[in-house]
Design a protein around this motif. Structure first.
Motif, PDB file in Angstrom:
ATOM      1  N   VAL A 183      47.852 -17.441 -21.879  1.00  0.00           N
ATOM      2  CA  VAL A 183      46.721 -16.950 -22.665  1.00  0.00           C
ATOM      3  C   VAL A 183      46.943 -15.475 -23.008  1.00  0.00           C
ATOM      4  N   ALA A 184      47.485 -14.699 -22.086  1.00  0.00           N
ATOM      5  CA  ALA A 184      47.757 -13.278 -22.337  1.00  0.00           C
ATOM      6  C   ALA A 184      48.742 -13.110 -23.489  1.00  0.00           C
ATOM      7  N   ARG A 185      49.741 -13.984 -23.583  1.00  0.00           N
ATOM      8  CA  ARG A 185      50.673 -13.923 -24.716  1.00  0.00           C
ATOM      9  C   ARG A 185      49.941 -14.218 -26.024  1.00  0.00           C
ATOM     10  N   GLN A 186      49.065 -15.207 -26.015  1.00  0.00           N
ATOM     11  CA  GLN A 186      48.292 -15.535 -27.213  1.00  0.00           C
ATOM     12  C   GLN A 186      47.354 -14.392 -27.567  1.00  0.00           C
ATOM     13  N   TYR A 187      46.777 -13.772 -26.556  1.00  0.00           N
ATOM     14  CA  TYR A 187      45.893 -12.621 -26.757  1.00  0.00           C
ATOM     15  C   TYR A 187      46.655 -11.482 -27.434  1.00  0.00           C
ATOM     16  N   ALA A 188      47.862 -11.217 -26.963  1.00  0.00           N
ATOM     17  CA  ALA A 188      48.675 -10.156 -27.563  1.00  0.00           C
ATOM     18  C   ALA A 188      48.977 -10.467 -29.027  1.00  0.00           C
ATOM     19  N   LEU A 189      49.276 -11.725 -29.327  1.00  0.00           N
ATOM     20  CA  LEU A 189      49.514 -12.121 -30.723  1.00  0.00           C
ATOM     21  C   LEU A 189      48.254 -11.943 -31.565  1.00  0.00           C
ATOM     22  N   ALA A 190      47.121 -12.324 -31.019  1.00  0.00           N
ATOM     23  CA  ALA A 190      45.856 -12.227 -31.750  1.00  0.00           C
ATOM     24  C   ALA A 190      45.508 -10.771 -32.062  1.00  0.00           C
ATOM     25  N   ARG A 191      45.895  -9.876 -31.182  1.00  0.00           N
ATOM     26  CA  ARG A 191      45.610  -8.457 -31.401  1.00  0.00           C
ATOM     27  C   ARG A 191      46.487  -7.857 -32.484  1.00  0.00           C
ATOM     28  N   THR A 192      47.644  -8.462 -32.747  1.00  0.00           N
ATOM     29  CA  THR A 192      48.556  -7.911 -33.751  1.00  0.00           C
ATOM     30  C   THR A 192      48.414  -8.571 -35.116  1.00  0.00           C
ATOM     31  N   LYS A 193      47.758  -9.738 -35.187  1.00  0.00           N
ATOM     32  CA  LYS A 193      47.572 -10.446 -36.450  1.00  0.00           C
ATOM     33  C   LYS A 193      46.128 -10.384 -36.899  1.00  0.00           C
ATOM     34  N   PRO A 194      45.901 -10.128 -38.194  1.00  0.00           N
ATOM     35  CA  PRO A 194      44.504 -10.191 -38.668  1.00  0.00           C
ATOM     36  C   PRO A 194      44.001 -11.627 -38.645  1.00  0.00           C
ATOM     37  N   GLN A 195      42.780 -11.816 -38.227  1.00  0.00           N
ATOM     38  CA  GLN A 195      42.188 -13.139 -38.132  1.00  0.00           C
ATOM     39  C   GLN A 195      41.679 -13.587 -39.494  1.00  0.00           C
TER      40      GLN A 195
END
Length: 87
Positions: free
Chosen positions: A71-83
């Protein structure tokens, strides 16, 4: 879910939890939601444009530390990509 929250905190991530009707949901500030039904955790990882549906990852609930790392890896990706708001 408590063990997952503790493992997420060790990863530097805080979440707000809501539970009921046999499910627990952990809301993380990037819009990432982790569901748990007591047997597995699952969270959205992507959108499949071809089939017009969300793509999910899951992890057994008996291993919260490893699930938290994923989940932390997904969180890091979510923080770098605009939703995208459309989906």
């Amino acid at each position: 879910m408590k063990a997952l929250l503790q493992a997420l905190e060790r990863e530097g991530i805080t979440a707000e939890v809501h539970a009921g009707y046999g499910l627990a949901l952990a809301f993380i500030d990037t819009g990432l939601v982790v569901w748990c039904n007591g047997h597995r955790f699952w969270w959205r990882t992507a959108w499949n444009d071809r089939f017009h549906c969300a793509v999910y990852a899951w992890h057994p609930a008996i291993d919260p530390p490893r699930a938290a790392r994923r989940v932390a890896r997904q969180y890091a990706l979510a923080r770098t990509k605009p939703q995208s708001r459309a989906r």
